[in-house]
Write an enzyme that holds these catalytic residues in place. Structure first.
Site, PDB file in Angstrom:
ATOM      1  N   SER A 322       0.801  -1.232   0.000  1.00 27.30           N
ATOM      2  CA  SER A 322       0.000   0.000   0.000  1.00 27.30           C
ATOM      3  C   SER A 322       0.827   1.272   0.000  1.00 27.30           C
ATOM      4  O   SER A 322       0.278   2.360  -0.197  1.00 27.30           O
ATOM      5  CB  SER A 322      -0.946  -0.003   1.204  1.00 27.30           C
ATOM      6  OG  SER A 322      -1.908  -1.043   1.082  1.00 27.30           O
ATOM      7  N   HIS A 365     -15.251  -0.194   3.148  1.00 30.64           N
ATOM      8  CA  HIS A 365     -15.041   1.131   3.728  1.00 30.64           C
ATOM      9  C   HIS A 365     -16.179   2.096   3.415  1.00 30.64           C
ATOM     10  O   HIS A 365     -16.159   3.251   3.858  1.00 30.64           O
ATOM     11  CB  HIS A 365     -13.735   1.736   3.195  1.00 30.64           C
ATOM     12  CG  HIS A 365     -12.501   1.044   3.678  1.00 30.64           C
ATOM     13  ND1 HIS A 365     -11.913   0.002   2.997  1.00 30.64           N
ATOM     14  CD2 HIS A 365     -11.749   1.240   4.795  1.00 30.64           C
ATOM     15  CE1 HIS A 365     -10.839  -0.407   3.641  1.00 30.64           C
ATOM     16  NE2 HIS A 365     -10.718   0.324   4.738  1.00 30.64           N
ATOM     17  N   CYS A 378      -7.779   1.915   1.649  1.00 32.89           N
ATOM     18  CA  CYS A 378      -8.841   1.188   0.945  1.00 32.89           C
ATOM     19  C   CYS A 378      -8.321   0.646  -0.393  1.00 32.89           C
ATOM     20  O   CYS A 378      -7.904   1.410  -1.270  1.00 32.89           O
ATOM     21  CB  CYS A 378     -10.031   2.112   0.702  1.00 32.89           C
ATOM     22  SG  CYS A 378     -11.325   1.349  -0.295  1.00 32.89           S
TER      23      CYS A 378
END
Length: 618
Positions: A322, A365, A378
């Site tokens: 991420s 989310h 997310c």
């Protein structure tokens, strides 16, 4: 009477012939003497001088490696060595000397056999009997030196590394010159017995400067080749000290944080590219490489599953997870496929055809925009952006931020990472790019690989206003304040990304909120990352229950202070589990420490000298 005349003629003829031969021989001798005395006078004088004078190289002192404050990270210590001079010994005295020496400092049987072979075959050079002698051993030999003809002690130098394994991959080590390194190299120093050169790290990177220049000693020797006096001496020139950008205090502190991990940590200044710490753990003891590594220690290092011989900071290539999402988001914002307020609904999964891609939060989310998607990490948001973009735009964005290519830092083994695209896949796998490839790359998985160095550079460029800062370990003269070209990303987009990274750490819904720094002046920002080693089928599976090598890699990129970035960092912990749980706490401690050190240094720095005002009237 005729007979007498005939005899006289014969005698005269023989006398003439004999005289001619004598004259010819004398002429030849005279010519040879002329050649020796006049024509080849210089040549033979030189040969005679060479028989009387022995030239001996003097090894230079190796240059120190110093941190930014002048603290030695590699220095030189006394090394007492025991030598045997064959030329000063007969066969009987050779055996007597060795027998006496054995009573003082026993030598291995294998070494004794080698000495006998060397003495018989060639005894032109003194033989090194023992290296790294203790002071007690030196004293013992010196006490009995009159009983040991042919034995002498030489005081050399040995490289020492005060920070041991904490800076092993950064500083490197020295080792003996190999045959391959001697071949084709005309440097006489490389032929000296037991001469050491840089083999890794800064030692190898700056070998030409650290090595120095040899001196020459002229010794008058007797007919046996034994020196009797020193005729002349040209001192060696020490190597040039290397002043690094690294702060040894931060290096030692950081290494202590990850000493039990397979990890790397880099901290760099966002404006200059100066690297303040470069840690790769586990490390090794570089002193052992200087003295001669044992087979057992080498086996221990080479078989350790945490790979202590690998400089993970520049050679470790990991899916960035991420931490890569800022690249996808910025590419989407720049291309206009999203705006900072564009909402994407995350139900916890994303479908491409009939193939499902899961979000890390399986319950979803809800509707999120870019800021929230970074803050809460997310996955579905970035799947969606990547599908709209295609691979090319965010691959180009990643390269602008320093991913996918080497930064030529100078350390051995630096890897370029991989930022894939359609052409890359075709050239490597002979396959066409697929939509699923794009989705996987959107969250830093799939084919994407990056080194911790590259991720630190990416973060520095993101928070320095978008300038193509380059990392460095040494500051060239006159380049204390370098300038860099802009990477071409608008400032408002960069600010949007930075604000989101601030929320990752400082907002209650941020993935690293539990590791924030309470003191506002030291607050930091960043992005967590977790890269999968293998797919976990069940959500929430406890990583600690898995074999170490099957656990996820933990990553974190960050900067500090949050409101006015000066330092960028990357933490990568192999099989650490999760970026938020394993890597973020290390980044917090390191970024807090670097700020505290800078603040303390500023307080203790001597005040600037006020300009002197000349007295009136002058």
């Amino acid at each position: 009477m005729p007979k007498e005349n005939e005899k006289q003629r014969i005698f005269t003829r023989r006398a003439v012939v004999f005289g001619g031969l004598q004259l010819a021989a004398f002429g030849a001798l005279t010519a040879r003497l002329f050649q020796l005395q006049f024509l080849k006078q210089d040549e033979y004088a030189t040969m005679s001088e060479n028989n009387r004078i022995k030239l001996q190289l003097i090894a230079p002192e190796r240059g120190l490696i110093l941190d930014r404050l002048g603290v030695p990270m590699a220095n030189n210590e006394k090394n007492y060595r025991l030598f045997l001079d064959y030329s000063a010994l007969s066969q009987q005295s050779f055996r007597t000397t060795l027998a006496k020496l054995q009573t003082l400092i026993p030598l291995p049987e294998k070494k004794l056999k080698t000495l006998e072979i060397t003495r018989v075959s060639t005894a032109s050079m003194p033989e090194l009997l023992k290296d790294h002698m203790t002071w007690e051993e030196v004293s013992l030999v010196e006490l009995h030196l009159l009983e040991l003809p042919g034995i002498f002690i030489d005081s050399g130098q040995i490289r020492h590394y005060p920070f041991a394994d904490k800076a092993a991959h950064l500083v490197g080590y020295v080792g003996s010159v190999s045959e391959e390194e001697i071949t084709g190299d005309t440097e006489p120093l490389l032929h000296l017995p037991d001469f050491k050169i840089g083999k890794n790290g800064i030692e190898k990177m700056l070998e030409d400067k650290l090595r120095g220049t040899a001196g020459i000693r002229q010794l008058e020797v007797n007919v046996h080749g034994v020196p009797v006096r020193e005729v002349s001496k040209k001192e060696s020139i020490p190597g040039v000290p290397a002043h690094l950008t690294v702060d040894s205090r931060l290096q030692e502190f950081t290494a202590g944080l990850v000493k039990n991990e397979s990890a790397s940590v880099i901290v760099m200044e966002v404006d200059t590219g100066n690297i303040l710490t470069l840690v790769a753990m586990p490390g090794f003891d570089p002193d052992i490489f200087s003295t001669g590594i044992t087979t057992e220690y080498w086996k221990t290092l080479s078989t350790d599953k945490k790979d202590p011989l690998l400089n993970k900071a520049v050679s470790g290539q990991y899916p960035p997870g991420s931490t890569f999402k800022m690249m996808v988001g910025l590419a989407g914002l720049e291309a206009g496929v999203i705006t900072p307020t564009s909402l994407v609904n995350c139900p916890g999964e994303f479908f491409l055809g009939d193939h499902k891609f899961q979000c890390w939060k399986t319950t979803g989310h809800g509707s999120v925009h870019f800021h929230e998607a970074i803050e809460q990490s997310c996955d579905v948001f970035f799947y969606t952006v990547a599908q709209r973009l295609g691979i090319e735009p965010f691959a180009k964005m990643a390269r602008r931020f320093g991913l996918g290519h080497s930064h030529e830092l100078g350390l051995e083994g630096e890897k370029p990472g991989i930022i894939p695209d359609q052409e890359w896949k075709m050239s490597h796998y002979k396959q066409r790019w697929s939509g699923g490839d794009t989705i996987n790359c959107a969250i830093g998985q799939g084919f994407v690989l990056a080194t911790p160095l590259q991720l630190a550079v990416m973060t520095a460029r993101l928070c320095n206003g978008g300038y193509a800062v380059k990392p460095r370990l040494v500051v060239p003269t006159g380049e204390e304040n370098p300038t860099f070209d802009p990477i071409g990303v608008k400032g408002d987009l960069l600010q949007t990304a930075r604000d989101a990274m601030i929320s990752v750490v400082n907002s209650p819904s941020g993935t690293a909120y539990g590791h924030r720094i309470a003191e506002a002046r030291f607050a930091f920002a960043g992005k967590t990352g977790t890269s999968q080693v293998r797919h976990l089928i069940r959500e929430g599976m406890n990583q600690n229950l898995l074999p170490w090598e099957d656990r996820h890699h933990a990553l974190f990129v960050g900067f500090a202070p949050a409101d006015a970035p000066k330092y960028a960092c990357c933490v990568a912990i192999e099989h650490g589990g999760g970026g938020a749980s394993a890597a973020a706490p290390v980044a917090r401690d390191v970024l807090l420490k670097v700020q505290q050190l800078a603040e303390a240094d500023q307080k203790t720095a001597p005040p600037a000298t006020a300009p002197q005002i000349p007295p009136s009237g002058t």
